[in-house]
Structures are given as C-alpha cells and as structure tokens.
Motif scaffolding. Sequence first.
Motif, PDB file in Angstrom:
ATOM      1  N   GLY A   8       0.810  -1.221   0.000  1.00 15.62           N
ATOM      2  CA  GLY A   8       0.000   0.000   0.000  1.00 15.62           C
ATOM      3  C   GLY A   8       0.832   1.255   0.000  1.00 15.62           C
ATOM      4  O   GLY A   8       0.427   2.278   0.562  1.00 15.62           O
ATOM      5  N   THR A  15      -1.289   4.265   5.245  1.00 20.16           N
ATOM      6  CA  THR A  15      -0.916   2.875   5.497  1.00 20.16           C
ATOM      7  C   THR A  15       0.371   2.754   6.320  1.00 20.16           C
ATOM      8  O   THR A  15       1.007   1.708   6.335  1.00 20.16           O
ATOM      9  CB  THR A  15      -0.757   2.118   4.162  1.00 20.16           C
ATOM     10  OG1 THR A  15       0.099   2.864   3.291  1.00 20.16           O
ATOM     11  CG2 THR A  15      -2.102   1.912   3.494  1.00 20.16           C
ATOM     12  N   THR A  18      -1.631   0.988   9.141  1.00 24.24           N
ATOM     13  CA  THR A  18      -2.816   0.218   8.760  1.00 24.24           C
ATOM     14  C   THR A  18      -2.648  -0.382   7.371  1.00 24.24           C
ATOM     15  O   THR A  18      -2.360   0.351   6.422  1.00 24.24           O
ATOM     16  CB  THR A  18      -4.066   1.133   8.751  1.00 24.24           C
ATOM     17  OG1 THR A  18      -4.225   1.720  10.044  1.00 24.24           O
ATOM     18  CG2 THR A  18      -5.322   0.342   8.399  1.00 24.24           C
ATOM     19  N   LYS A  20      -3.622  -1.615   3.743  1.00 21.47           N
ATOM     20  CA  LYS A  20      -4.620  -1.028   2.850  1.00 21.47           C
ATOM     21  C   LYS A  20      -5.973  -1.732   2.891  1.00 21.47           C
ATOM     22  O   LYS A  20      -7.015  -1.065   2.875  1.00 21.47           O
ATOM     23  CB  LYS A  20      -4.080  -0.968   1.426  1.00 21.47           C
ATOM     24  CG  LYS A  20      -5.018  -0.290   0.445  1.00 21.47           C
ATOM     25  CD  LYS A  20      -4.339   0.116  -0.853  1.00 21.47           C
ATOM     26  CE  LYS A  20      -3.663  -1.008  -1.559  1.00 21.47           C
ATOM     27  NZ  LYS A  20      -3.162  -0.633  -2.897  1.00 21.47           N
TER      28      LYS A  20
END
Length: 248
Positions: A8, A15, A18, A20
Amino acid sequence: MILGAGLGSRMGDLTADTPKPLLEVAGKPLLGHLTDRLVQAGVAEIFVNLHYRAERMRAYLQAHPVSVPVHARTEPELTGPAGALRLFATELREYDAVLVASADVIVGEPLGGLVATHLARPAPLTFACTRVREARRYGVLDIGTDDEVRGAQEKPDVPDDDYRWISAGVYCLDPRVISRIPGDRVYDYAKDLAPALIADGRRVGVHRLGGYWRDVGTPEALDAARADAAAGRIPWLGAVTAGTEAQR
C-alpha cells in the motif's frame, strides 16, 4: 482467494500503521466488504495471503467471522498476485474453479458473474475486465471478438486519452494452472501468466464488467470511493442501505 499482502505504498501516511485492506469505505474495511461479497457469490472457502501488518489483518479476520471457513497465511516474501496462489496450492487444487480478488478493488456487479462466464466458456484463466482511460497504470488486454485475450501487457506506454480494456483485479482460473507458476520470482497475471498460456496455445478468456469499478490505490481514489458510497453509486452498498432503512 483474496490478495491482501500488498504494501500500500501509494497510500502514503494512511498505510503507515494500517494495511490497505483495512482502510474503510462506508464505515467498513475493504477486506470486510470483500469477504461478504465472496460469501454472496457462493464460495466454499476463503483464502487470504498476508504480508504487510499481517497481525492486524489476521486479527480482523478472526474478530469478524463469516459463514464459510477463512484461512490466512503469511508470505515471507511478496511473490506477486499470481505467485501468491502457490501459498494455498494444495488446498486450491481440490476445487474446479478459483475466484481471485484484489482487496483494493471495488466491483459493482456480483462477483458470481465472472465465475459463471468462466464455467460457461472453460479456460485456464478468465480475466474480469473493464474499459478505462489512463490505462498505463494497469494490465492492458488485447481482446478479440470472441472474448479471447490475444495479448496482455503490464503498464504499457499507451496514450492517456485512449480507452482500453484492462484487467480489473479479479480473476477466475483452473487450479491446475498453479503448478506452472514459478516459486522463485514475482509472477503477475497480465505480465506473465496470460502471455505464457497464450504462447502455449491455451485460451485466456474475459468477463466484461458493466457498471461501477474502482481501483482504491491512492488517497484520492479512496476519497472518491467514499464519496461514491455516500452518494449511493456503489450498487451493493446502495442495496444494503436501502434494506436497512426499510427495516427501520
């Protein structure tokens, strides 16, 4: 199979922590939408490859079970969207057909349509395809009048104003194809697998998508997808919202 291992990197800070597939559209992660849609398409099991922030992905899948078994496995090294199939080669060869979907693509129509096309006109590989401008960012397909792929190129230098048929990031394939995917390098569908099959005289088919499609690969694309969801332009989200309102 869900392709969920990508870094990502085009998403920038979104990202940083986190993965994607856990970015949200309409209050739900892309991964959650996709598992639900695969269940609706009638799959028997779901397989997910993991890599970046694998623990976050695994935790989400465990906390949000669906009505079919879900199996997640980590790729130590990324092997590409086709290479990832080797992670589950033993399990997948038990099936007649494998539906593969990228976790960062939103398709408007039911995913079962691709499977129906693949089974009606058997081929080792069937691409879901859509027609777009700025096709140089994708795998571009040369399609004959018989819906057979005559050639495929990954991110070719084509004019941005031209409309081209591209791989939509969703595929259906005969699991016997997996045995020909090399295990020592990154392997793609449009760049590697399709040309190899065509060179062998094998048929590569297409299922032409109609209606909504979006690649959620950048912050701008994510914002656009969220706007589409809010405006009711994603068909299956609209149906869910309408059903919820009717129940109220």
